[in-house]
Design a protein around this motif. Structure first.
Motif, PDB file in Angstrom:
ATOM      1  N   ILE A 110     -16.059 -31.133 -35.543  1.00 45.05           N
ATOM      2  CA  ILE A 110     -15.519 -32.425 -35.954  1.00 45.05           C
ATOM      3  C   ILE A 110     -14.200 -32.260 -36.682  1.00 45.05           C
ATOM      4  O   ILE A 110     -13.396 -33.210 -36.767  1.00 45.05           O
ATOM      5  CB  ILE A 110     -16.544 -33.170 -36.850  1.00 45.05           C
ATOM      6  N   ALA A 111     -13.915 -31.057 -37.184  1.00 41.76           N
ATOM      7  CA  ALA A 111     -12.651 -30.800 -37.887  1.00 41.76           C
ATOM      8  C   ALA A 111     -11.436 -31.097 -37.026  1.00 41.76           C
ATOM      9  O   ALA A 111     -10.331 -31.281 -37.556  1.00 41.76           O
ATOM     10  CB  ALA A 111     -12.607 -29.347 -38.357  1.00 41.76           C
ATOM     11  N   TYR A 112     -11.606 -31.154 -35.718  1.00 47.55           N
ATOM     12  CA  TYR A 112     -10.464 -31.474 -34.854  1.00 47.55           C
ATOM     13  C   TYR A 112      -9.977 -32.903 -35.051  1.00 47.55           C
ATOM     14  O   TYR A 112      -8.912 -33.269 -34.564  1.00 47.55           O
ATOM     15  CB  TYR A 112     -10.816 -31.202 -33.385  1.00 47.55           C
ATOM     16  N   ASN A 113     -10.748 -33.724 -35.763  1.00 48.54           N
ATOM     17  CA  ASN A 113     -10.240 -35.069 -36.057  1.00 48.54           C
ATOM     18  C   ASN A 113      -9.246 -35.057 -37.215  1.00 48.54           C
ATOM     19  O   ASN A 113      -8.730 -36.094 -37.612  1.00 48.54           O
ATOM     20  CB  ASN A 113     -11.381 -36.055 -36.323  1.00 48.54           C
ATOM     21  N   GLN A 114      -8.977 -33.883 -37.764  1.00 53.56           N
ATOM     22  CA  GLN A 114      -7.959 -33.734 -38.814  1.00 53.56           C
ATOM     23  C   GLN A 114      -6.660 -33.235 -38.176  1.00 53.56           C
ATOM     24  O   GLN A 114      -6.296 -32.066 -38.267  1.00 53.56           O
ATOM     25  CB  GLN A 114      -8.438 -32.760 -39.879  1.00 53.56           C
ATOM     26  N   GLY A 115      -5.991 -34.115 -37.466  1.00 57.91           N
ATOM     27  CA  GLY A 115      -4.701 -33.779 -36.873  1.00 57.91           C
ATOM     28  C   GLY A 115      -4.779 -33.106 -35.530  1.00 57.91           C
ATOM     29  O   GLY A 115      -3.758 -32.646 -35.009  1.00 57.91           O
ATOM     30  N   TYR A 150      -4.649 -28.824 -35.974  1.00 62.12           N
ATOM     31  CA  TYR A 150      -3.645 -29.366 -36.890  1.00 62.12           C
ATOM     32  C   TYR A 150      -2.413 -28.479 -37.005  1.00 62.12           C
ATOM     33  O   TYR A 150      -1.320 -28.949 -37.334  1.00 62.12           O
ATOM     34  CB  TYR A 150      -4.261 -29.563 -38.276  1.00 62.12           C
ATOM     35  N   GLU A 151      -2.556 -27.180 -36.721  1.00 61.14           N
ATOM     36  CA  GLU A 151      -1.427 -26.258 -36.811  1.00 61.14           C
ATOM     37  C   GLU A 151      -0.517 -26.327 -35.598  1.00 61.14           C
ATOM     38  O   GLU A 151       0.567 -25.745 -35.602  1.00 61.14           O
ATOM     39  CB  GLU A 151      -1.941 -24.814 -36.926  1.00 61.14           C
ATOM     40  N   GLY A 152      -0.976 -26.977 -34.541  1.00 64.90           N
ATOM     41  CA  GLY A 152      -0.240 -26.977 -33.287  1.00 64.90           C
ATOM     42  C   GLY A 152      -0.651 -25.859 -32.358  1.00 64.90           C
ATOM     43  O   GLY A 152      -0.056 -25.674 -31.296  1.00 64.90           O
ATOM     44  N   LYS A 153      -1.690 -25.105 -32.712  1.00 64.57           N
ATOM     45  CA  LYS A 153      -2.207 -24.066 -31.825  1.00 64.57           C
ATOM     46  C   LYS A 153      -3.062 -24.713 -30.741  1.00 64.57           C
ATOM     47  O   LYS A 153      -3.821 -25.649 -31.015  1.00 64.57           O
ATOM     48  CB  LYS A 153      -3.036 -23.055 -32.609  1.00 64.57           C
TER      49      LYS A 153
END
Length: 715
Positions: A110-115, A150-153
């Protein structure tokens, strides 16, 4: 096609740290350690027919690092291997004619919902911060999935030709996770397929916007009670003193029980916690002989507020140094890689380094003000502080993996009770630990383990090989039942040459008799397991109760499990996450266990809108969290057999996830206080209404609170 299962293989190099992903086949599939992108389990392939109905279940798996062999019912077999350049090759053989598709599945944190964002074919989107109107983010044919954090990776997964892909948000079904699935048509002339996975760093080396501010709060969300400055945080010291001084909880006895109830109810004073039945109502009795309701908080010691920072330093606006003022905020033995911002904020407020005893004393003082009576699970430290004020606690038997007790792969949190080495370790651990605690009046009772999935026993034991004692015992049990191999073959639809030939192969359970046998033996397994634990625990500690294994709904709803456990435990424990409390369900469990009382040992609701945290069953405000608590606790207490509850947790989980799950940990508004050490007052105002009056509800002197909200109505 409704769903697509994605066989996701991940090779990953994190640009900032040159961290290469580690791909390895394990029991459940391909494990992908992808650095700051996360760790994934890519499940072994499944088969389906023309109607998308699953067929030919997996019966045997052999994982060996970079290769795996998987066998299915009716002889189907898949060989998988990891090659160079992020390629995973899958070769299928002996596939039955009814197989029309093969599929793979993977969960995305779910952390992918942070950016984070996704791309599938020509469709793109952000991972939604809150539950979307439709759970399906994408459904359709596409050559690949791209997920970017969130880092763009970015991780790119190129699926086999003609695959149908789906990306879903499982919050629709009360599960805070994203789910990727792919379905590929099976072509008998193309038995080997290859998936290709590549990765890339952020475009142009762009620096990511931090996820976490200097107070450990979400840097990307705003809410009314968010700490904005150091001055504001330090001013909380005076404000909280005024707040706590203004709270007036009711008078309790030394252990938090109801004064005078010993005489009123005719209860026994034994010096230890125990249960008594008065009429049709169970009562938990404290060492002083008074009625006690276990109003506990899990995680009273720092735990879920710790988070792993190494490898994702760019996520934070600021990080403390392992040396100097904040040296005590790092988890011991972590080498300065795991930090608690909650402890950072406590040091900023009070000007003293963290130590467990003063921390525990401070938290107990707060808990009593809020009307909580005891410490819940996952809180094994700070014992001197608890003893100083006679604050009760539950405890855990020393049966964890890190305490030397091995688990059976595929059966979560379950050891083999037929294995002689394991039996000796269980007996040794109990003999070493329990005698020193047997005379402690503050221990309410012992939990066995946490959230085992005992219902996996009948599915997994038949698939094991003869290196497992439980598989050997199962074959012995089958021989004792059927006497002849012909009788067994008739019942199971097999062509085995002898019972000995069953030991080292996976057994397909395709007949009703086979499925019934597996469950019947699972009862034998669990009975032996419980007997081993409970008899040895009571041998070394005859004074304290055994309070079960903190079962999840999917486990306790199996009648055979509840019946077996009810024979051995003093109190059942049920980690009951729900909206409305289904009292009919609880009564059914009570009957199955033979009338054993119960703890509702873990639950919480979160409010993402005013906490910056996502996960768990959500409501719309802190006040609604409190109303949900009242509805749950009071209706439970009124049943006559629920003797206590445990809210999960004291402190919110870290915004970047709890430490022991790496980069993929839970990150929920689970606490009654925030990472900035602020109590969630809107919630606690409601909680105190229940806690202060719990004994009136518990002893049937007051009707339980019912929240008139459609989400909390049981259909």
């Amino acid at each position: 096609m409704k769903f697509l299962s994605a066989f996701v293989c991940a090779y990953l190099v994190a640009v900032s740290s040159a961290h290469a992903a580690n791909l390895s086949f394990v029991h459940d599939g391909l494990e992908v350690d992808a650095g700051s992108l996360g760790k994934f389990i890519l499940e072994y392939p499944g088969f389906s027919d023309a109607q998308q109905k699953p067929v030919h279940k997996l019966v045997e798996r052999k994982a060996a690092g970079k290769s795996a062999t998987i066998k299915y019912e009716d002889g189907a077999q898949v060989e998988m291997s990891v090659g160079q350049g992020g390629q995973v090759t899958m070769t299928m053989s002996s596939i039955p004619a009814d197989v029309k598709n093969f599929d793979f599945q993977m969960q995305i944190p779910i952390a992918y919902n942070q950016g984070g964002s996704w791309k599938m074919g020509d469709k793109t989107g952000e991972f939604p911060k809150t539950k979307p109107a439709s759970p399906h983010l994408f459904q359709g044919h596409a050559p690949s999935l791209n997920i970017t954090n969130y880092e763009g990776k970015t991780l790119t997964i190129a699926t086999p030709e003609f695959s149908f892909l789906q990306l879903a948000d499982n919050r629709e079904w009360n599960w805070a996770i994203f789910h990727f699935k792919s379905i590929t048509p099976y072509d008998a002339s193309r038995s080997t397929v290859t998936l290709t996975i590549t990765d890339a760093g952020p475009a142009g080396g762009a620096k990511a916007k931090p996820l976490v501010d200097s107070f450990g709060q979400s840097a990307r969300e705003e809410w009314a009670d968010k700490v904005k400055s150091m001055e504001e945080l330090k001013a909380d010291v005076a404000a909280e003193k005024k707040y706590y001084d203004g709270l007036q909880p009711p008078v309790r006895d030394a252990f938090g029980g109801l004064p005078g109830s010993k005489e009123k109810l005719g209860l026994k004073e034994t010096g230890f916690f125990h249960v008594e039945k008065k009429g049709d109502r169970w009562v938990l009795v404290n060492p002083a002989g008074n009625a006690f309701f276990h109003l506990g908080l899990c995680g009273v010691n720092p735990n879920d507020d710790y988070t792993l920072v190494k490898g994702r330093e760019s996520a934070y606006e600021w990080l403390p140094s392992p040396q100097g003022e904040f040296s005590s905020v790092f988890r011991p033995d972590s080498g300065g890689t795991i930090v608690s911002f909650h402890l950072v904020n406590q040091i900023r407020k009070y000007g003293q380094p963290y130590d467990i005893e003063s921390y525990t004393a401070r938290m107990i003082e707060r808990m009593r003000k809020w009307g909580f009576t005891s410490v819940g699970a996952f809180s094994e430290s700070g014992m001197q502080a608890r003893k100083a004020v006679s604050f009760p606690t539950v405890s855990h038997l020393p049966l964890n993996v890190w305490e030397g007790i091995p688990r059976i792969a595929g059966i979560h949190e379950t050891f083999d009770p037929f294995d002689e080495k394991t039996r000796a370790l269980v007996e040794k651990n109990l003999a070493n630990v329990l005698p020193g605690k047997a005379n402690d009046p503050l221990i309410i009772g012992w939990y066995i383990v946490n959230e085992p999935i005992y219902e996996q026993i009948p599915h997994i034991v038949p698939t094991l090989n003869g290196s497992h004692a439980c598989k050997r015992r199962f074959v012995q049990w089958l021989e004792e039942k059927y006497k002849t191999i012909d009788a067994f073959n008739t019942a199971w639809g097999m062509k085995a040459t002898s019972f000995g030939a069953l030991t080292d192969v996976g057994l397909a359970m395709q007949t009703d008799a086979a499925k019934q046998d597996a469950v019947a033996f699972a009862s034998v397994f669990l009975d032996e397991y419980m007997k081993l634990v409970c008899e040895n625990a009571r041998k070394h500690d005859p004074n304290h109760m055994i309070i079960g294994s903190r079962l999840q709904p999917g486990t306790i709803s199996h009648e055979w499990i509840s019946r077996v456990m009810g024979k051995h435990v003093d109190v059942m424990s049920f980690n009951y996450y729900t909206y409305g409390l289904d009292t009919g369900f609880l009564k059914r469990i009570y009957e199955w266990t033979g009338g054993k009382p119960m703890f509702l040992s873990e639950f919480f609701w979160s409010s993402p809108k005013d906490s910056g945290l996502e996960g768990g069953r959500d409501v719309n405000s802190q006040q609604e969290r409190g109303l949900a608590y009242r509805n749950y606790v009071e209706q439970g207490a009124a049943l006559g057999f629920v003797l206590g509850i445990e809210w999960f947790t004291l402190v919110d989980q870290s915004v970047t996830g709890r430490w022991f799950s790496g980069f993929d940990g839970e990150r929920s508004n689970s606490g009654v206080i925030s990472v900035a050490d602020r109590p969630w007052k809107g919630m606690l105002e409601e909680v105190m209404k229940t806690n202060y009056n719990i004994y009136k509800v518990y002893l049937d002197e007051k009707a339980p609170f019912v929240w008139d909200d459609t989400r909390f109505k049981v259909k």
